[in-house]
Write a protein that holds these residues in place. Structure first.
Motif, PDB file in Angstrom:
ATOM      1  N   ASP A 264       2.584  32.926  51.019  1.00 42.78           N
ATOM      2  CA  ASP A 264       3.266  32.181  51.979  1.00 42.78           C
ATOM      3  C   ASP A 264       4.223  31.022  51.812  1.00 42.78           C
ATOM      4  O   ASP A 264       4.962  30.595  52.447  1.00 42.78           O
ATOM      5  CB  ASP A 264       1.806  31.332  52.641  1.00 42.78           C
ATOM      6  CG  ASP A 264       0.825  32.505  53.311  1.00 42.78           C
ATOM      7  OD1 ASP A 264       1.203  32.951  54.178  1.00 42.78           O
ATOM      8  OD2 ASP A 264      -0.144  32.754  52.515  1.00 42.78           O
ATOM      9  N   ILE A 265       4.035  30.367  50.370  1.00 51.12           N
ATOM     10  CA  ILE A 265       4.818  29.575  49.873  1.00 51.12           C
ATOM     11  C   ILE A 265       5.147  30.102  48.427  1.00 51.12           C
ATOM     12  O   ILE A 265       4.334  30.383  47.684  1.00 51.12           O
ATOM     13  CB  ILE A 265       4.019  28.196  49.673  1.00 51.12           C
ATOM     14  CG1 ILE A 265       3.552  27.758  51.137  1.00 51.12           C
ATOM     15  CG2 ILE A 265       5.147  26.979  49.313  1.00 51.12           C
ATOM     16  CD1 ILE A 265       2.807  26.571  51.075  1.00 51.12           C
ATOM     17  N   LEU A 266       6.248  30.009  48.071  1.00 51.13           N
ATOM     18  CA  LEU A 266       7.178  29.935  46.757  1.00 51.13           C
ATOM     19  C   LEU A 266       7.503  28.749  46.483  1.00 51.13           C
ATOM     20  O   LEU A 266       8.473  27.927  46.863  1.00 51.13           O
ATOM     21  CB  LEU A 266       8.280  30.896  47.012  1.00 51.13           C
ATOM     22  CG  LEU A 266       8.052  32.492  46.737  1.00 51.13           C
ATOM     23  CD1 LEU A 266       9.540  33.271  47.198  1.00 51.13           C
ATOM     24  CD2 LEU A 266       7.434  33.082  45.548  1.00 51.13           C
ATOM     25  N   TYR A 267       6.912  28.274  45.354  1.00 53.79           N
ATOM     26  CA  TYR A 267       7.174  26.822  44.732  1.00 53.79           C
ATOM     27  C   TYR A 267       7.995  27.253  43.650  1.00 53.79           C
ATOM     28  O   TYR A 267       7.590  27.735  42.419  1.00 53.79           O
ATOM     29  CB  TYR A 267       5.736  26.311  44.344  1.00 53.79           C
ATOM     30  CG  TYR A 267       5.739  25.074  43.237  1.00 53.79           C
ATOM     31  CD1 TYR A 267       7.064  24.263  43.198  1.00 53.79           C
ATOM     32  CD2 TYR A 267       4.694  24.789  42.641  1.00 53.79           C
ATOM     33  CE1 TYR A 267       6.749  23.397  42.262  1.00 53.79           C
ATOM     34  CE2 TYR A 267       4.575  23.950  41.601  1.00 53.79           C
ATOM     35  CZ  TYR A 267       5.841  22.977  41.557  1.00 53.79           C
ATOM     36  OH  TYR A 267       5.649  22.104  40.673  1.00 53.79           O
ATOM     37  N   VAL A 268       9.230  26.732  43.756  1.00 57.79           N
ATOM     38  CA  VAL A 268      10.270  26.867  42.475  1.00 57.79           C
ATOM     39  C   VAL A 268      10.379  25.693  41.670  1.00 57.79           C
ATOM     40  O   VAL A 268      10.943  24.679  41.986  1.00 57.79           O
ATOM     41  CB  VAL A 268      11.688  27.212  43.490  1.00 57.79           C
ATOM     42  CG1 VAL A 268      12.656  27.370  42.272  1.00 57.79           C
ATOM     43  CG2 VAL A 268      11.730  28.130  44.068  1.00 57.79           C
ATOM     44  N   ALA A 269       9.875  25.975  40.453  1.00 59.58           N
ATOM     45  CA  ALA A 269      10.087  25.049  39.625  1.00 59.58           C
ATOM     46  C   ALA A 269      11.229  25.404  38.445  1.00 59.58           C
ATOM     47  O   ALA A 269      11.966  26.152  39.054  1.00 59.58           O
ATOM     48  CB  ALA A 269       8.768  24.919  38.769  1.00 59.58           C
ATOM     49  N   ALA A 270      11.037  24.853  37.253  1.00 54.97           N
ATOM     50  CA  ALA A 270      12.135  25.021  36.452  1.00 54.97           C
ATOM     51  C   ALA A 270      11.843  25.035  34.937  1.00 54.97           C
ATOM     52  O   ALA A 270      10.875  24.219  34.725  1.00 54.97           O
ATOM     53  CB  ALA A 270      13.444  24.417  36.524  1.00 54.97           C
ATOM     54  N   GLY A 271      12.684  25.773  34.138  1.00 52.80           N
ATOM     55  CA  GLY A 271      12.022  25.647  32.616  1.00 52.80           C
ATOM     56  C   GLY A 271      10.726  26.273  32.450  1.00 52.80           C
ATOM     57  O   GLY A 271      10.141  27.393  33.076  1.00 52.80           O
ATOM     58  N   VAL A 272      10.017  26.032  31.239  1.00 54.08           N
ATOM     59  CA  VAL A 272       8.967  26.537  30.701  1.00 54.08           C
ATOM     60  C   VAL A 272       7.755  25.383  30.713  1.00 54.08           C
ATOM     61  O   VAL A 272       7.960  24.317  30.282  1.00 54.08           O
ATOM     62  CB  VAL A 272       9.220  26.866  29.301  1.00 54.08           C
ATOM     63  CG1 VAL A 272       7.697  27.508  28.718  1.00 54.08           C
ATOM     64  CG2 VAL A 272      10.313  27.991  29.174  1.00 54.08           C
ATOM     65  N   ASP A 273       6.580  25.942  31.548  1.00 53.68           N
ATOM     66  CA  ASP A 273       5.559  24.879  31.766  1.00 53.68           C
ATOM     67  C   ASP A 273       5.006  24.779  30.430  1.00 53.68           C
ATOM     68  O   ASP A 273       4.833  25.463  29.259  1.00 53.68           O
ATOM     69  CB  ASP A 273       4.387  25.616  32.310  1.00 53.68           C
ATOM     70  CG  ASP A 273       3.483  24.708  32.783  1.00 53.68           C
ATOM     71  OD1 ASP A 273       3.788  23.824  33.586  1.00 53.68           O
ATOM     72  OD2 ASP A 273       2.440  24.820  32.234  1.00 53.68           O
ATOM     73  N   GLY A 274       5.287  23.316  29.964  1.00 55.15           N
ATOM     74  CA  GLY A 274       4.710  22.750  28.743  1.00 55.15           C
ATOM     75  C   GLY A 274       5.696  23.039  27.403  1.00 55.15           C
ATOM     76  O   GLY A 274       5.454  22.596  26.527  1.00 55.15           O
ATOM     77  N   GLY A 275       6.817  23.595  27.937  1.00 50.85           N
ATOM     78  CA  GLY A 275       7.920  23.827  26.847  1.00 50.85           C
ATOM     79  C   GLY A 275       8.687  22.313  26.768  1.00 50.85           C
ATOM     80  O   GLY A 275       9.059  21.820  27.437  1.00 50.85           O
ATOM     81  N   LYS A 276       8.648  21.881  25.228  1.00 49.51           N
ATOM     82  CA  LYS A 276       9.118  20.658  24.799  1.00 49.51           C
ATOM     83  C   LYS A 276      10.756  20.566  25.101  1.00 49.51           C
ATOM     84  O   LYS A 276      11.076  19.421  25.489  1.00 49.51           O
ATOM     85  CB  LYS A 276       9.041  20.257  23.487  1.00 49.51           C
ATOM     86  CG  LYS A 276       9.584  21.549  22.599  1.00 49.51           C
ATOM     87  CD  LYS A 276       9.179  21.003  21.032  1.00 49.51           C
ATOM     88  CE  LYS A 276       9.847  21.686  20.031  1.00 49.51           C
ATOM     89  NZ  LYS A 276       9.587  21.329  18.714  1.00 49.51           N
TER      90      LYS A 276
END
Length: 241
Positions: free
Chosen positions: A167-179
């Motif tokens: 129902d929802i696409l949440y568009v983030a960026a990069g790598v989760d937790g990546g420094k």
């Protein structure tokens, strides 16, 4: 004045009978949404984190699908309206999607179709279990912003594979937790406000699913303008209102 940290700013929506009015913020712990990924990880009796994408057995991958489905049923019974699935690169599911992270040689790795197989199978199991009773939000990386990582072009293909299945696409960026790419998702002071709107807006052109995004969104006027011109449907923010 309410101190609303890391909340939803929702445009006027009516998703399966749940109405969110413009400028209404919803807290993550308010009883509206629950993290299906975290719930599933808690129920697994085997390692299913980002470092075990290439070693988890096929039998355990089948178990994960069933656990997600059971947790979705429990979430709906507990009164939650939204179930969140984390698929950003740097998470277990996100690393299955990422060609850079997924080195499997079986049906769960290799080409794009195989790398999407686990995520799509989980979503299918959830729908079989709860039908349309739970709003499903899928969090994804619009681009990885790392060496040899995928760009927005592949982010678009990922979104298209998920289109109308969530129902929802949440568009983030990069790598989760990546420094080296964390700041893409959570920009520091001095980085352009609304830094991920370009990713969200580009992906939105190719899908019919509601698009949410995050990243330096702390100006109410700018956020209302973003929604008004159709660059995104839902915005995450960390401002005081």
């Amino acid at each position: 004045m309410q101190n609303l940290t890391n909340q939803y700013l929702l445009s006027p929506l009516n998703i399966k009978g749940v109405i969110f009015k413009n400028r209404i913020f919803k807290t993550v712990g308010s009883g509206v949404e629950t993290d299906l990924t975290a719930r599933t990880a808690d129920r697994c009796d085997f390692l299913c984190d980002k470092d075990h994408v290439n070693t988890v057995s096929e039998n355990d991958l089948l178990k994960i699908q069933e656990i997600y489905a059971r947790e979705a049923v429990m979430a709906e019974k507990e009164g939650y309206k939204v179930g969140v699935i984390h698929g950003e690169t740097g998470t277990f599911l996100g690393n299955f999607i990422s060609q850079r992270e997924n080195d499997r040689k079986d049906q769960w790795g290799g080409n794009f179709e195989n790398r999407m197989r686990l995520v799509l199978s989980i979503i299918e199991k959830i729908h079989e279990a709860v039908g349309n009773k739970l709003i499903i939000e899928f969090c994804m990386s619009g681009a990885e912003f790392i060496s040899n990582g995928y760009t927005v072009e592949e982010g678009i293909e990922i979104a298209k594979a998920l289109d109308q299945k969530v129902d929802i696409l949440y568009v983030a960026a990069g790598v989760d937790g990546g420094k080296d790419s964390f700041y893409k998702k959570y920009p520091a002071m001095g980085i352009l406000h609304g830094s991920n709107i370009r990713l969200a807006s580009e992906i939105k052109k190719h899908v019919n699913t509601l698009i949410a995004t995050i990243g330096g969104l702390n100006d109410p006027k700018m956020m209302n303008d973003i929604i008004a011109v159709g660059k995104a449907d839902i915005l995450y923010s960390d401002i005081l209102l």
